[in-house]
Every structure is written in structure tokens, then in C-alpha cells.
Design a protein around this motif. Sequence first.
Motif, PDB file in Angstrom:
ATOM      1  N   LYS A 115       0.837  -1.200   0.000  1.00 48.16           N
ATOM      2  CA  LYS A 115       0.000   0.000   0.000  1.00 48.16           C
ATOM      3  C   LYS A 115       0.867   1.242   0.000  1.00 48.16           C
ATOM      4  N   ARG A 116       1.889   1.245   0.844  1.00 47.39           N
ATOM      5  CA  ARG A 116       2.737   2.441   0.944  1.00 47.39           C
ATOM      6  C   ARG A 116       3.469   2.721  -0.357  1.00 47.39           C
ATOM      7  N   THR A 117       3.719   1.698  -1.163  1.00 47.09           N
ATOM      8  CA  THR A 117       4.402   1.924  -2.439  1.00 47.09           C
ATOM      9  C   THR A 117       3.425   1.895  -3.608  1.00 47.09           C
ATOM     10  N   LYS A 118       2.145   1.974  -3.317  1.00 49.62           N
ATOM     11  CA  LYS A 118       1.090   2.026  -4.339  1.00 49.62           C
ATOM     12  C   LYS A 118       1.119   0.811  -5.259  1.00 49.62           C
ATOM     13  N   LEU A 119       1.370  -0.354  -4.671  1.00 50.76           N
ATOM     14  CA  LEU A 119       1.454  -1.566  -5.481  1.00 50.76           C
ATOM     15  C   LEU A 119       0.380  -2.578  -5.116  1.00 50.76           C
ATOM     16  N   ALA A 120      -0.537  -2.184  -4.237  1.00 53.66           N
ATOM     17  CA  ALA A 120      -1.500  -3.155  -3.711  1.00 53.66           C
ATOM     18  C   ALA A 120      -2.245  -3.875  -4.830  1.00 53.66           C
ATOM     19  N   ASP A 121      -2.491  -3.178  -5.950  1.00 54.11           N
ATOM     20  CA  ASP A 121      -3.253  -3.801  -7.034  1.00 54.11           C
ATOM     21  C   ASP A 121      -2.419  -4.771  -7.864  1.00 54.11           C
ATOM     22  N   PHE A 122      -1.102  -4.774  -7.643  1.00 50.86           N
ATOM     23  CA  PHE A 122      -0.236  -5.587  -8.507  1.00 50.86           C
ATOM     24  C   PHE A 122       0.392  -6.745  -7.754  1.00 50.86           C
ATOM     25  N   ALA A 123      -0.198  -7.089  -6.608  1.00 49.86           N
ATOM     26  CA  ALA A 123       0.417  -8.099  -5.750  1.00 49.86           C
ATOM     27  C   ALA A 123       0.685  -9.404  -6.492  1.00 49.86           C
ATOM     28  N   ASP A 124      -0.171  -9.770  -7.452  1.00 46.40           N
ATOM     29  CA  ASP A 124      -0.035 -11.067  -8.104  1.00 46.40           C
ATOM     30  C   ASP A 124       0.692 -11.001  -9.437  1.00 46.40           C
ATOM     31  N   ALA A 125       1.216  -9.825  -9.793  1.00 47.99           N
ATOM     32  CA  ALA A 125       1.900  -9.703 -11.081  1.00 47.99           C
ATOM     33  C   ALA A 125       3.319 -10.249 -10.991  1.00 47.99           C
ATOM     34  N   LEU A 126       3.808 -10.793 -12.107  1.00 43.92           N
ATOM     35  CA  LEU A 126       5.203 -11.228 -12.178  1.00 43.92           C
ATOM     36  C   LEU A 126       6.069 -10.048 -12.620  1.00 43.92           C
ATOM     37  N   PRO A 127       7.343 -10.030 -12.187  1.00 41.45           N
ATOM     38  CA  PRO A 127       8.209  -8.915 -12.557  1.00 41.45           C
ATOM     39  C   PRO A 127       8.253  -8.636 -14.055  1.00 41.45           C
ATOM     40  N   LYS A 128       8.198  -9.691 -14.891  1.00 42.44           N
ATOM     41  CA  LYS A 128       8.311  -9.455 -16.341  1.00 42.44           C
ATOM     42  C   LYS A 128       7.180  -8.558 -16.855  1.00 42.44           C
ATOM     43  N   ASN A 129       6.074  -8.487 -16.132  1.00 43.13           N
ATOM     44  CA  ASN A 129       4.950  -7.666 -16.582  1.00 43.13           C
ATOM     45  C   ASN A 129       4.955  -6.259 -15.993  1.00 43.13           C
ATOM     46  N   LEU A 130       6.004  -5.907 -15.245  1.00 40.59           N
ATOM     47  CA  LEU A 130       6.039  -4.595 -14.606  1.00 40.59           C
ATOM     48  C   LEU A 130       6.968  -3.653 -15.355  1.00 40.59           C
ATOM     49  N   SER A 131       6.674  -2.360 -15.282  1.00 38.21           N
ATOM     50  CA  SER A 131       7.587  -1.363 -15.842  1.00 38.21           C
ATOM     51  C   SER A 131       8.778  -1.207 -14.904  1.00 38.21           C
ATOM     52  N   GLY A 132       9.833  -0.555 -15.407  1.00 34.77           N
ATOM     53  CA  GLY A 132      11.033  -0.376 -14.592  1.00 34.77           C
ATOM     54  C   GLY A 132      10.745   0.334 -13.282  1.00 34.77           C
ATOM     55  N   GLY A 133       9.938   1.387 -13.358  1.00 39.43           N
ATOM     56  CA  GLY A 133       9.628   2.137 -12.145  1.00 39.43           C
ATOM     57  C   GLY A 133       8.895   1.285 -11.121  1.00 39.43           C
ATOM     58  N   MET A 134       7.962   0.480 -11.623  1.00 39.24           N
ATOM     59  CA  MET A 134       7.229  -0.403 -10.706  1.00 39.24           C
ATOM     60  C   MET A 134       8.164  -1.421 -10.086  1.00 39.24           C
ATOM     61  N   LYS A 135       9.090  -1.962 -10.891  1.00 42.01           N
ATOM     62  CA  LYS A 135      10.026  -2.941 -10.348  1.00 42.01           C
ATOM     63  C   LYS A 135      10.814  -2.336  -9.199  1.00 42.01           C
ATOM     64  N   GLN A 136      11.273  -1.089  -9.396  1.00 42.86           N
ATOM     65  CA  GLN A 136      12.052  -0.497  -8.326  1.00 42.86           C
ATOM     66  C   GLN A 136      11.169  -0.207  -7.122  1.00 42.86           C
ATOM     67  N   ARG A 137       9.887   0.069  -7.339  1.00 42.92           N
ATOM     68  CA  ARG A 137       8.994   0.254  -6.188  1.00 42.92           C
ATOM     69  C   ARG A 137       8.800  -1.045  -5.444  1.00 42.92           C
TER      70      ARG A 137
END
Lengths: 254, 261
Positions: A115-137
Motif C-alpha cells: 500500500k505504501r508503495t502504491k502496489l497493492a493492485d499488482f500483488a499477483d503480477a510477475l516482474p516481467k509484466n512490470l515497468s522499470g519504475g514499478m520494479k524499483q517500487r
Amino acid sequence: MDLKIDALTHHYGPTEVLADINLEIPTGRIICVVGPSGCGKSTLLRFVGGLERPSEGQVLQLSEPPADSLNPFTFVFQDFALLPWRTVDGNVRLVLEDHGLGKPEMDRIVLDVLKRTKLADFADALPKNLSGGMKQRVAIARALAVRPAVWLMDEPLSALDAQTRELLMDDLVGLWQLQPFTAVYVTHNLAEAVRLGHRIVVLSRRPGKIRKIIDIDMPLEDRAAGNASLTKIEQELWHLMRDEAEAADQELIT
Amino acid sequence: MSQPVPYRGGGFRPKRIRGLGLLVFIALLLIAEWGTRAGWITNLTLPRPSDVIRTLWDLAVSGMLWTHLGPSLGRLTVGAFFGAGVGVLVGVAIGLSSMMRAAMVPLVAALFPIPKIALLPLFVIWFGIDEMSKYALIAFGTFTPTVVATYGAVDNVDRTLIKMGQSFGLSRISIIRKIVLPGAMPGILSGLRISLAIAIILLTAAEMIGAEYGIGAYILQAGALYDLERLFAGVTILSVLGVTLSFVLGRVEGRVLRWRI
Ligand SMILES: Nc1ncnc2c1ncn2[C@@H]1O[C@H](COP(=O)(O)OP(=O)(O)OP(=O)(O)O)[C@@H](O)[C@H]1O
Ligand SMILES: [Mg+2]
């Protein structure tokens, strides 16, 4: 937890990499380390984090780390270092699993940091599906989860594009305001240094010595991009680094 | 002048083309069938595909197919399980420990090129003429390629991930179980493909000595009688076995390695 780097010198074989580094790292402050390529910034960070031992001198803890910290010295890497086979949730969980916390407690921590990193909606995503910024978050969420006493960040934003970098800097400032943390932040980017650093340490080219320490008193939340006094400091840093960088560029890497 | 810039990209990227492989098979069979019927392939050169299929059919109906296939599958499973299992363990150990590497890599390099079939008589002396020597041969044959593939795969695991694990204070066991093994899995699985093909080759060889039942024994008997239909029926069974195993492994890869690409 206050830290003190005390007369630290290091050699890799015959090459001296760091020479007589003395530095105080006070609790709740962000220390930015800048310097030309190959001057030993990453090496210094590894000593602070206890991943390597210096040839001479030492890094001292001046107090006990807070009792609730699961991993007092926590790294955030330039290339994120996420496990590609684990989801966002699993990557955060990874660093909690060895602490015998019990599932409810782990669930609570994971949810909180996502929640603090605004990722709560992506909990089940695999890294390959994330943007660079999201990965670092995700990497930042993972670090938050172990409640570090000191953050050790090695060019955490260098792999990202300029816009994402701006957003993440805002995120970091937000996190720091919520709960001031201690950090050693290595960067090549002087704009990052003046935006995030309470104290900026300029290293000379190899062997890295401290050339200058600049303290910036302006509160983090007031430091907008393009602020005149920050730009002045950035200019000053650039003049300091320029000659070193040029000279370093002319040397053969041994 | 106005023309599109010449296109130079493309290629070098395997595409999935469905059914083409099957089509090649069928085309070859049809040519063979045509040739043997028309007479420009003599019966001594190649049996008629339709006869081979009939032989297979008879084999299945009479229940003899299972009589031969059952023991073969048993040997394959036991032998490959132990060979590949121990191979993965030793490979991981080599990948993780400099001591094991220094001790085992030369030994494995020395064992790898030995034609295992040549050792069959020795295995018969050591383990007896029964199942044990067949298990041992298959296990030994799958062991070395699995070891080599596994420690190569462990060497290729991204070091920054391991450093990350250490920096978060993960225990050694956790690092091995959660970082090294999953990271090595692609390499281990592709090594397993080769190992299983070798296992099938060795299975046949082992069954040619001292086995009453088994696909290898069946082929040997057919060969001794110059019964080409049965010989080809046996060979077909082995091929199908290989294709099936490869298919199953492909499915496993798809599942285990979903995180890639
Ligand atoms: N493990 C090692 N063994 C030998 N030499 C090393 C090792 N790690 C770093 N070095 C050398 O030490 C010097 C400092 O390296 P370091 O990575 O700390 O520099 P850096 O300031 O982080 O550079 P960059 O800005 O490019 O990240 C370099 O010359 C490097 O080649
Ligand atoms: Mg570096």
C-alpha cells in the motif's frame, strides 16, 4: 542508529580503491555519495552493509539498531534484483520468510508495504509484466518490509527514464516524511543528490578520498526541481566533479 | 526517388508452425508405402509401413505390447530417476562448493566420454544379470550429462540475486532453495531432455543382453530373424516413447518456467 566510518582504506590487490575515508552518518538523514566512475562508491556501500571487509579501518555502529528491525542494513540495487519467478507479493514475502513471523503477521506487513508503495493492485503480477519504475517500487517495498535501520542505495534510479525517476524521487521523499529513515545513497546524478541528500559527499577519482562534504539544510519537501539555491549547489558539485571525471576518463582501468 | 527503406530485420526467431512435423512424417511414410508397393523399394530394404502398422496393431491386441513395454518403462523410470536425481544433487553441490568442484569435475569429465554400453559386461558382473545391472547402466548413463548440465545451470544463476539474498540476511538453505534452484531450473530441464534420450538408448542396449521381455529384447529377436516388420515396429515404439517423453518435458517446462519470456 548512528554510523561512523573510521579511517577506512581498501586495496584490491595492488590497486588502492578507497583512501582514508572518515564520515559520520547520523540517524534519520540521507547521505548522498557522488564521485567519478570507478572511484569506489559501490565498494564503500558494501563495507557499510557488511558484505565485504575493508583492508584497514572500520565502519562503527554507535548504537544498537532498533529492536523491531529485521534487517538493519538493507540494500536497494540498481538492477532491482527481483526474483523473476516470484510475484510482487512473493518477492516481498521472500525477505520475511526466514524470520518466523507467522502467516498473519507476514500478510499484514506485505499488505502494508505494498500500500505504501502504491502496489497493492499488482500483488499477483510477475516482474516481467512490470515497468522499470514499478520494479524499483517493488524493491523499495521489499526493503520497507524488513524495517531497515540504514538504507543502502546504489544508484537505485539509474536504470529508469527521467520521468519515472522524478516520480520515484517524490515517492522516496514521501516515504521519508512519513517516517525519516537513514540512508546512504550512491548516485551519478547530481540533481538526485541535491534533491534527496541532507549531506552530499563528493569523492575524488580512484583512490577515492573525500573531496568535499556539503550539507543542505533545506527541508526535503521544499526542494522543487529548478530551485535556485539547489541549482547553485548542483553547479558547485559539477565543478568539483568535472576535473576528476575528466582525469578519470583518461586513465586505463587496471 | 522515393522508395521504402530496404527491410533487413526478421528471421532468427523460431516461430511455432503447427502440424508441419507431422506432415513430414506422413509424407515419408506415404513415399515408403508407395515405393514398396510399386516395387522400386524391395521388401528386403524396407518393410511396408502398412505391414509395420499391422504388426503394431497385432502386438497391441495380443497384449504382448504391454508385456514388453511394461518392463522397459520400469527400467527406464528407475534408472533415469536415480541417475538424474543423483546427477542433479551432485551438480548442485559442484555449483555451490569449490571443494566439490575441484574434487568432482575432473572425475565427471573422465566418466562422460566412456561409452556406457561398453561397460555393460562389467555391470553384469557387479550387479548380476537381472534388473539391477540394467538400472545401473541407465542410471550411470544419465548421471554424467545431468551433472554437467546442472552445475552449468547453477553457475549461470544471476549473482546479483544471490547477493540480494545475502544482503537481506537469508539463510544459506533459503538462498539455495528459493534463489539458486529456481534460477538453475531452465538449464536443469534442458539437460534432462538430453539425459532422457540417452536413457532410452541405453535401455535398448541393456535389454539386448539378458532380458526376456522389453522393447530391446523384442528388437533383438526380430533382428536375429531378419523380421523387418517387427524390427521396425520395435523401433517405432522407441521413437514414440522418445517423442512422448519430450512432449511431457515440454509441458513441465511450460509450467515450471512460466515466469520466463
Ligand atoms: N571485487 C573486486 N575485485 C577487484 N577489483 C574491484 C572489485 N570491485 C571493484 N573493484 C575495482 O574497484 C574500483 C572501484 O569500484 P566500484 O564499483 O566501487 O566503483 P564505483 O564508484 O561504484 O563505480 P561506478 O560509478 O562505475 O559504479 C574499480 O576500479 C573496480 O574495478
Ligand atoms: Mg557502482
